[in-house]
Scaffold this motif. Structure first.
Motif, PDB file in Angstrom:
ATOM      1  N   ILE A 132       0.843  -1.205   0.000  1.00 56.13           N
ATOM      2  CA  ILE A 132       0.000   0.000   0.000  1.00 56.13           C
ATOM      3  C   ILE A 132       0.876   1.253   0.000  1.00 56.13           C
ATOM      4  O   ILE A 132       0.623   2.207  -0.745  1.00 56.13           O
ATOM      5  N   THR A 133       1.914   1.255   0.815  1.00 53.58           N
ATOM      6  CA  THR A 133       2.812   2.409   0.894  1.00 53.58           C
ATOM      7  C   THR A 133       3.503   2.655  -0.440  1.00 53.58           C
ATOM      8  O   THR A 133       3.642   3.804  -0.875  1.00 53.58           O
ATOM      9  N   ASN A 134       3.928   1.578  -1.104  1.00 54.62           N
ATOM     10  CA  ASN A 134       4.545   1.731  -2.415  1.00 54.62           C
ATOM     11  C   ASN A 134       3.590   2.423  -3.388  1.00 54.62           C
ATOM     12  O   ASN A 134       3.977   3.345  -4.109  1.00 54.62           O
ATOM     13  N   LEU A 135       2.344   1.991  -3.417  1.00 52.79           N
ATOM     14  CA  LEU A 135       1.365   2.613  -4.317  1.00 52.79           C
ATOM     15  C   LEU A 135       1.109   4.066  -3.942  1.00 52.79           C
ATOM     16  O   LEU A 135       0.963   4.928  -4.816  1.00 52.79           O
ATOM     17  N   PHE A 136       1.055   4.337  -2.649  1.00 52.68           N
ATOM     18  CA  PHE A 136       0.852   5.711  -2.195  1.00 52.68           C
ATOM     19  C   PHE A 136       1.971   6.608  -2.718  1.00 52.68           C
ATOM     20  O   PHE A 136       1.718   7.673  -3.288  1.00 52.68           O
ATOM     21  N   VAL A 137       3.209   6.169  -2.534  1.00 53.01           N
ATOM     22  CA  VAL A 137       4.351   6.966  -2.990  1.00 53.01           C
ATOM     23  C   VAL A 137       4.367   7.052  -4.520  1.00 53.01           C
ATOM     24  O   VAL A 137       4.611   8.124  -5.087  1.00 53.01           O
ATOM     25  N   ALA A 138       4.070   5.953  -5.192  1.00 51.08           N
ATOM     26  CA  ALA A 138       4.092   5.934  -6.663  1.00 51.08           C
ATOM     27  C   ALA A 138       3.080   6.904  -7.266  1.00 51.08           C
ATOM     28  O   ALA A 138       3.360   7.545  -8.278  1.00 51.08           O
ATOM     29  N   TYR A 139       1.913   7.017  -6.644  1.00 52.50           N
ATOM     30  CA  TYR A 139       0.847   7.852  -7.209  1.00 52.50           C
ATOM     31  C   TYR A 139       0.795   9.270  -6.648  1.00 52.50           C
ATOM     32  O   TYR A 139       0.211  10.155  -7.266  1.00 52.50           O
ATOM     33  N   ARG A 140       1.392   9.486  -5.487  1.00 49.33           N
ATOM     34  CA  ARG A 140       1.313  10.802  -4.856  1.00 49.33           C
ATOM     35  C   ARG A 140       2.566  11.650  -5.023  1.00 49.33           C
ATOM     36  O   ARG A 140       2.532  12.846  -4.765  1.00 49.33           O
ATOM     37  N   PHE A 141       3.659  11.025  -5.431  1.00 46.37           N
ATOM     38  CA  PHE A 141       4.922  11.743  -5.539  1.00 46.37           C
ATOM     39  C   PHE A 141       5.498  11.557  -6.942  1.00 46.37           C
ATOM     40  O   PHE A 141       5.065  10.698  -7.697  1.00 46.37           O
ATOM     41  N   ASP A 142       6.508  12.349  -7.251  1.00 46.81           N
ATOM     42  CA  ASP A 142       7.127  12.242  -8.573  1.00 46.81           C
ATOM     43  C   ASP A 142       7.944  10.954  -8.665  1.00 46.81           C
ATOM     44  O   ASP A 142       8.219  10.283  -7.675  1.00 46.81           O
ATOM     45  N   GLU A 143       8.313  10.634  -9.892  1.00 39.84           N
ATOM     46  CA  GLU A 143       9.026   9.394 -10.173  1.00 39.84           C
ATOM     47  C   GLU A 143      10.351   9.275  -9.419  1.00 39.84           C
ATOM     48  O   GLU A 143      10.691   8.212  -8.895  1.00 39.84           O
ATOM     49  N   ASN A 144      11.102  10.358  -9.333  1.00 38.69           N
ATOM     50  CA  ASN A 144      12.384  10.341  -8.634  1.00 38.69           C
ATOM     51  C   ASN A 144      12.193  10.006  -7.150  1.00 38.69           C
ATOM     52  O   ASN A 144      12.965   9.227  -6.576  1.00 38.69           O
ATOM     53  N   THR A 145      11.160  10.567  -6.547  1.00 38.34           N
ATOM     54  CA  THR A 145      10.870  10.275  -5.143  1.00 38.34           C
ATOM     55  C   THR A 145      10.525   8.796  -4.979  1.00 38.34           C
ATOM     56  O   THR A 145      10.981   8.141  -4.039  1.00 38.34           O
ATOM     57  N   TRP A 146       9.741   8.263  -5.927  1.00 39.55           N
ATOM     58  CA  TRP A 146       9.376   6.851  -5.856  1.00 39.55           C
ATOM     59  C   TRP A 146      10.623   5.961  -5.961  1.00 39.55           C
ATOM     60  O   TRP A 146      10.758   4.994  -5.202  1.00 39.55           O
ATOM     61  N   VAL A 147      11.527   6.272  -6.884  1.00 30.00           N
ATOM     62  CA  VAL A 147      12.748   5.470  -7.050  1.00 30.00           C
ATOM     63  C   VAL A 147      13.579   5.512  -5.766  1.00 30.00           C
ATOM     64  O   VAL A 147      14.080   4.479  -5.306  1.00 30.00           O
ATOM     65  N   ASN A 148      13.720   6.688  -5.174  1.00 28.36           N
ATOM     66  CA  ASN A 148      14.459   6.802  -3.909  1.00 28.36           C
ATOM     67  C   ASN A 148      13.765   6.011  -2.798  1.00 28.36           C
ATOM     68  O   ASN A 148      14.421   5.326  -2.006  1.00 28.36           O
ATOM     69  N   PHE A 149      12.433   6.094  -2.755  1.00 27.93           N
ATOM     70  CA  PHE A 149      11.684   5.339  -1.746  1.00 27.93           C
ATOM     71  C   PHE A 149      11.864   3.836  -1.962  1.00 27.93           C
ATOM     72  O   PHE A 149      12.030   3.082  -1.001  1.00 27.93           O
ATOM     73  N   LYS A 150      11.832   3.415  -3.215  1.00 26.82           N
ATOM     74  CA  LYS A 150      11.960   1.991  -3.546  1.00 26.82           C
ATOM     75  C   LYS A 150      13.260   1.412  -2.999  1.00 26.82           C
ATOM     76  O   LYS A 150      13.269   0.311  -2.461  1.00 26.82           O
ATOM     77  N   LEU A 151      14.337   2.176  -3.104  1.00 30.41           N
ATOM     78  CA  LEU A 151      15.615   1.672  -2.593  1.00 30.41           C
ATOM     79  C   LEU A 151      15.780   1.956  -1.105  1.00 30.41           C
ATOM     80  O   LEU A 151      15.927   1.041  -0.295  1.00 30.41           O
ATOM     81  N   PHE A 152      15.736   3.224  -0.734  1.00 31.55           N
ATOM     82  CA  PHE A 152      16.072   3.599   0.642  1.00 31.55           C
ATOM     83  C   PHE A 152      14.896   3.449   1.613  1.00 31.55           C
ATOM     84  O   PHE A 152      15.074   2.953   2.721  1.00 31.55           O
ATOM     85  N   GLY A 153      13.721   3.872   1.186  1.00 33.54           N
ATOM     86  CA  GLY A 153      12.563   3.813   2.076  1.00 33.54           C
ATOM     87  C   GLY A 153      12.147   2.397   2.395  1.00 33.54           C
ATOM     88  O   GLY A 153      11.946   2.044   3.560  1.00 33.54           O
TER      89      GLY A 153
END
Length: 185
Positions: A132-153
């Motif tokens: 759910i958190t991944n989808l939230f970040v993917a749809y609510r934030f820009d792509e760069n933020t999602w990529v950073n979240f995917k690795l670090f978050g």
């Protein structure tokens, strides 16, 4: 070393994204997952289920990303993987004599059955929340933020969860008979 090997495709995805963008990164992660499976097979003469499942999902979602030139597919991949893990952990409570977490760790740790069941359910909830958190970040934030979240978050959240699980498990460990006698004296 195994942890680094398991994160090899994700790390390459991150580097490729920073250098060339989402579509090159997607191609790189597909190739890296193939390499990961091949290297593991060459080293151990067997396949690891986790690598094969991840490779399959990367091929499907990464392939769709490349074919349709739409990054939404690759953004869904972590959610699908996490939700599949949640299903597997939940199903293990009803299939077989032990939940999956106990099957994986009982050779090293002894704990009451109820503790294993609770820990296993905690993993189910964790994987559902991560998806759910991944989808939230993917749809609510820009792509760069999602990529950073995917690795670090995601890595940070997983590490924090594992530490929490370790602390919970430590409170419920059953001592071996030798340790009990030493503690009594």
């Amino acid at each position: 070393m195994k942890l680094l090997f398991d994160f090899f495709p994700i790390l390459l995805f991150f580097v490729a994204y920073k250098m060339q963008g989402i579509f090159v990164a997607t191609a790189v992660v597909i190739i890296a997952a193939f390499i990961q499976v091949a290297v593991f097979w060459l080293m151990h003469r067997r396949f690891e289920k986790m690598h094969l499942i991840t490779l399959s999902i990367i091929i499907v979602f990464g392939g769709a990303t490349l074919v349709f030139q739409d990054p939404v597919f690759i953004k869904w991949k972590p959610t699908v993987v996490n939700w599949l893990f949640a299903i597997v952990f939940l199903a293990s409570q009803f299939i077989g004599d032990k939940p999956l977490l106990e099957r994986m760790m009982s050779h090293a740790i002894t704990a009451p059955t109820i503790v294993w069941l609770r820990l296993n359910l905690m993993w189910v909830v964790f994987f559902l929340c991560m998806g759910i958190t991944n989808l939230f970040v993917a749809y609510r934030f820009d792509e760069n933020t999602w990529v950073n979240f995917k690795l670090f978050g995601m890595m940070g959240l997983t590490l924090a969860f594992v530490i929490g699980q370790t602390l919970y498990l430590a409170r419920h460990l059953e001592l071996e008979p030798e340790q009990e006698r030493e503690d009594e004296s």
